[in-house]
Design an enzyme around this catalytic site. Structure first.
Site, mmCIF file in Angstrom:
data_model
loop_
_atom_site.group_PDB
_atom_site.id
_atom_site.type_symbol
_atom_site.label_atom_id
_atom_site.label_comp_id
_atom_site.label_asym_id
_atom_site.label_seq_id
_atom_site.Cartn_x
_atom_site.Cartn_y
_atom_site.Cartn_z
ATOM 1 C CG HIS A 131 -1.175 13.664 -27.657
ATOM 2 N ND1 HIS A 131 -1.234 12.427 -27.054
ATOM 3 C CD2 HIS A 131 -1.707 14.540 -26.781
ATOM 4 C CE1 HIS A 131 -1.789 12.553 -25.866
ATOM 5 N NE2 HIS A 131 -2.083 13.819 -25.663
ATOM 6 C CG ASP B 67 -4.406 12.671 -33.297
ATOM 7 O OD1 ASP B 67 -5.597 12.914 -33.004
ATOM 8 O OD2 ASP B 67 -3.480 12.729 -32.462
HETATM 9 C C1 LIG Z 1 -3.612 15.716 -30.736
HETATM 10 C C2 LIG Z 1 -4.057 14.674 -29.755
HETATM 11 N N1 LIG Z 1 -4.011 13.374 -30.085
HETATM 12 C C3 LIG Z 1 -4.407 12.415 -29.247
HETATM 13 C C4 LIG Z 1 -4.882 12.712 -27.990
HETATM 14 C C5 LIG Z 1 -5.291 11.598 -27.095
HETATM 15 O O1 LIG Z 1 -6.641 11.664 -26.811
HETATM 16 P P1 LIG Z 1 -7.306 10.698 -25.719
HETATM 17 O O2 LIG Z 1 -6.476 10.825 -24.487
HETATM 18 O O3 LIG Z 1 -8.678 11.248 -25.575
HETATM 19 O O4 LIG Z 1 -7.287 9.329 -26.294
HETATM 20 C C6 LIG Z 1 -4.951 14.044 -27.598
HETATM 21 C C7 LIG Z 1 -5.420 14.387 -26.239
HETATM 22 O O5 LIG Z 1 -4.870 15.176 -25.523
HETATM 23 C C8 LIG Z 1 -4.532 15.042 -28.498
HETATM 24 O O6 LIG Z 1 -4.571 16.332 -28.150
#
Ligand SMILES: Cc1ncc(COP(=O)(O)O)c(C=O)c1O
Lengths: 403, 144
Positions: free
Chosen positions: A120, A197
Site C-alpha cells: 500500500h 503492516d
Molecule cells: C495494507 C494497508 N496498509 C496500510 C493502510 C493504511 O491504513 P490507514 O489509511 O488506516 O492508515 C491500508 C488502508 O487501506 C492498507 O490496506
C-alpha cells in the site's frame, strides 16, 4: 453467536441505497461498526468523558482505566505485552513512526531498505522519504503473476547494506496472505529488523506477533470494526526503549525543565498529547466483539465466501480475477473486459452494491499487471452468500449495460 | 437512480468506438489531463491557426464517460475559435454540474445525466480541462 444474526448488529447495513438493500463489499477500505462499538463510544462521551493520566478526580481515573484496559485487550489479542502497544491514528501513522524514530537514525548513505511490489502507498512513501533524505536505497521484492511474493528473490536482495524491511501481511488489492514467518526468519538470519503492516490481516486471520517474531506490527482500528482515527503499533519492548520519541508534548515526559526533559517509559513515550480516548475504547470493544464470534470462525466464514464468490465470478465471460495466490483472505479484485472499473463501480452502486474501483493505493501493482485499476469486492463477518449472489448478478447487469 | 440517463446510447457508442482517437500529425499544441482519483489519462492534440482550432485528436485511457466525452469533444469543437470554445466549456461545465446553461449545447446535452453522479463529473470534464490547457499553452493539467 450464529453468523446469520450478525447483520442485525450493524445499523448502517440496514438501509436502502438507490432503492436496493445495501450490499456492503468495500470492507478493505473500512468496515461498518457493530452497535456495541457505537454504544461504547457514545457512552464514553455521555458518562465518562475526561482527560486521562492527569486527574485525581473520579472521571479522569475512570477514563484512564478504560483507555488502558483497551490497551490490555489489544495486547492479548495479538499475544503481546501492554507495554508494547502504542496507540496511533492508524497503520499510516504507525509506519511513519517507525520510519522516523527507528529507521531514520540508523540509515547512512547507500544503505538499503527492502519493501515489496505489493505494498500500500502507506508502506512505500514513508520509506521513500527517509531514503531520499539519507541517500539510501529502496529495494523491491517482486511478485509473480498470481500475486504472490517471490520469496526466493529475497536471499538475493538482502545483504550487509540492508538496514530494514517492511512488508504487508495481507495485500489490500490482491488479497494475498504472505508467508510472514518465512520472511521474518530470512530477515532475522541477516540481522535485519522488520515491520509487518497488518492493516488487512488482524480482522481476517489469527495474528500472534510472538509466533511471527515481528519486530514491529501495525494495524488500523477502522478496518477491524472500530472507529476511524485509532490504530496500533506493536513493537518489541527493547526496540521501543532504544528509540527516540516521535513527537514531543504532554504525557510523553516524566519531567520537563528548560535544561533537560526526561521522557516517559514506553508506551507513553510515543503517545504525546491527549490521545483518541474514545477511539481506543471503541477498538477495545470491537476486539471483544470479534473474540465473541471467534477469529477462527471469522477466518473460516470469510474463506468460504471468498471461494464461493471466486468460483462464481470466474465463470462469467470476460471477467478476470486479479490476484490468484494460493493463500488469500477476503479480497476479490477483478476486471471486466472492455469495461472500466469506474463504470463497474457506478453501475453496481445503482444496484445497491458498494465495491471499490481504482488502484486501491497500490499503483505499482496496477503497473505490474498493466491495468489502470480494478474493481474490488472485499468481505467481512457480516457478509453472506446472498451478498455474493447480488454481487454476481450486478456484474452480469454491468456487462449487459455495455453489450 | 436511472442508469440509462448516464449511460445513454450515444455515450456508450462513443465509448466503444471513440472518434478521432489517434495521434495528430503536425499538432501545434498538446496537453495531458490526469484524474488522480481513478488514474484516467487523456491527452489532447490540436492544430491552432490563429484563433481557430482547425483539427483535434485525443489519446489515452479512461472510463466510458471520459472516453465518450473526449470523443464528442473532438466533434464539437473542430473549426471553432478559442473564444467560442471557452463559451462552450463554460456551458458544458454548467450542464454537468447541474447549473443553468445559456446556450443550446447540441449533442453535448447527452451528458446532462452526469449531474446526478457527482463523482463522475470529473470524468466528463477531464478532456475539456486538457483541451483548455493545450489552448493556453500548458502541458499538463489535473482534475484535483
Ligand atoms: C495494507 C494497508 N496498509 C496500510 C493502510 C493504511 O491504513 P490507514 O489509511 O488506516 O492508515 C491500508 C488502508 O487501506 C492498507 O490496506
Amino acid at each position: 453467536m450464529p453468523l446469520s444474526d450478525i447483520k442485525s448488529d450493524f445499523p448502517t447495513l440496514n438501509q436502502k441505497i438507490n432503492d436496493n438493500d445495501l450490499i456492503y463489499l468495500d470492507n478493505a477500505a473500512t468496515t461498518q461498526k457493530p452497535i456495541s462499538v457505537i454504544n461504547a463510544v457514545s457512552d464514553y462521551y455521555k458518562k465518562t468523558n475526561s482527560n486521562i493520566h492527569r486527574g485525581v478526580h473520579t472521571l479522569s481515573q475512570e477514563a484512564t482505566e478504560k483507555y488502558e484496559n483497551a490497551r490490555k485487550k489489544i495486547a492479548k489479542f495479538i499475544n503481546s505485552n501492554e507495554k508494547e502497544i502504542i496507540f496511533v491514528r492508524g497503520a499510516t501513522e504507525a509506519i511513519n513512526l517507525v520510519a522516523n524514530s527507528y529507521v531514520r537514525p540508523l540509515l547512512k548513505p547507500k544503505d538499503q531498505i527492502i519493501i515489496t511490489e505489493m505494498e500500500h502507498h502507506a508502506n512505500i512513501v514513508p520509506w521513500q522519504i527517509v531514503c531520499n533524505e539519507k541517500e539510501a536505497e529502496l529495494k523491491i521484492l517482486p511478485i509473480n503473476k498470481k500475486g504472490e511474493l517471490v520469496i526466493n528473490e529475497l536471499e538475493k536482495l538482502i545483504n550487509e547494506k540492508t538496514k530494514f524491511m517492511a512488508i504487508n501481511h495481507v495485500s489490500n488489492s490482491l488479497g494475498t496472505v504472505n508467508n510472514i514467518r518465512k520472511i521474518v526468519e530470512i530477515a532475522h538470519k541477516h540481522n535485519v529488523r522488520i515491520l509487518i503492516d497488518g492493516a488487512q490481516a488482524v480482522q481476517h486471520i489469527p495474528v500472534d506477533v510472538k509466533k511471527i517474531d515481528a519486530d514491529f506490527y501495525c494495524f488500523s482500528g477502522h478496518k477491524i470494526y472500530a472507529p476511524t482515527g485509532i490504530g496500533v503499533l506493536y513493537g518489541k519492548k527493547n526496540l521501543l526503549e532504544e528509540m527516540p520519541p516521535y513527537q514531543g508534548g504532554g504525557d510523553m515526559i516524566k519531567s520537563v525543565t528548560f535544561e533537560k526533559t526526561i521522557y516517559n517509559d514506553v508506551p507513553n513515550k510515543f503517545e504525546a498529547g491527549t490521545p483518541n480516548i474514545s477511539g481506543a475504547i471503541g477498538l477495545g470493544t470491537a476486539i471483544d466483539y470479534i473474540l465473541e464470534i471467534g477469529i477462527e470462525n471469522i477466518a473460516k466464514h470469510e474463506a468460504e465466501l471468498l471461494n464461493y464468490a471466486s468460483e462464481k465470478i470466474r465463470k462469467i465471460d470476460g471477467v478476470d480475477i486479479i490476484g490468484n495466490a494460493k493463500d488469500k483472505a477476503s479480497v476479490l479484485s477483478f476486471t471486466i473486459e472492455n469495461i472500466h472499473p469506474h463504470d463497474i463501480g457506478t453501475i453496481m452502486d445503482s444496484q445497491g452494491v458498494a465495491i471499490r474501483a481504482g488502484n486501491h493505493c497500490t499503483q505499482p501493482i496496477m503497473d505490474f499487471y498493466s491495468i489502470p485499476a480494478t474493481a474490488r469486492a472485499s468481505f467481512a463477518i457480516y457478509n453472506d452468500k446472498t451478498d455474493v449472489d447480488k454481487l454476481i448478478s450486478s456484474v452480469r447487469k454491468t456487462i449487459e449495460v455495455f453489450r | 437512480m436511472n442508469l440509462d440517463e448516464l449511460y445513454q446510447e450515444v455515450i456508450l457508442d462513443h465509448s466503444k468506438n471513440p472518434r478521432n482517437k489517434t495521434e495528430l500529425e503536425n499538432f501545434t499544441h498538446e496537453a495531458k489531463g490526469h484524474n488522480p482519483l481513478c488514474g484516467d489519462q487523456i491527452s489532447i492534440q490540436i492544430i491552432m491557426k490563429g484563433e481557430e482550432i482547425s483539427d483535434v485528436k485525443f489519446t489515452g485511457a479512461g472510463c466510458a464517460i471520459s472516453t465518450a466525452s473526449a470523443s464528442i469533444l473532438t466533434e464539437a469543437i473542430k473549426g471553432k475559435s478559442k473564444n467560442e470554445i471557452e463559451k462552450i466549456f463554460e456551458n458544458f461545465h454548467n450542464l454537468v454540474t447541474g447549473n443553468k446553461t445559456e446556450e443550446d449545447l447540441g449533442k453535448l446535452t447527452i451528458f446532462e445525466g452526469v449531474q446526478k453522479y457527482p463523482v463522475r463529473i470529473k470524468c466528463a470534464t477531464l478532456s475539456w480541462h486538457a483541451l483548455m490547457a493545450a489552448i493556453n499553452g500548458e502541458k499538463e493539467t489535473s482534475t484535483e
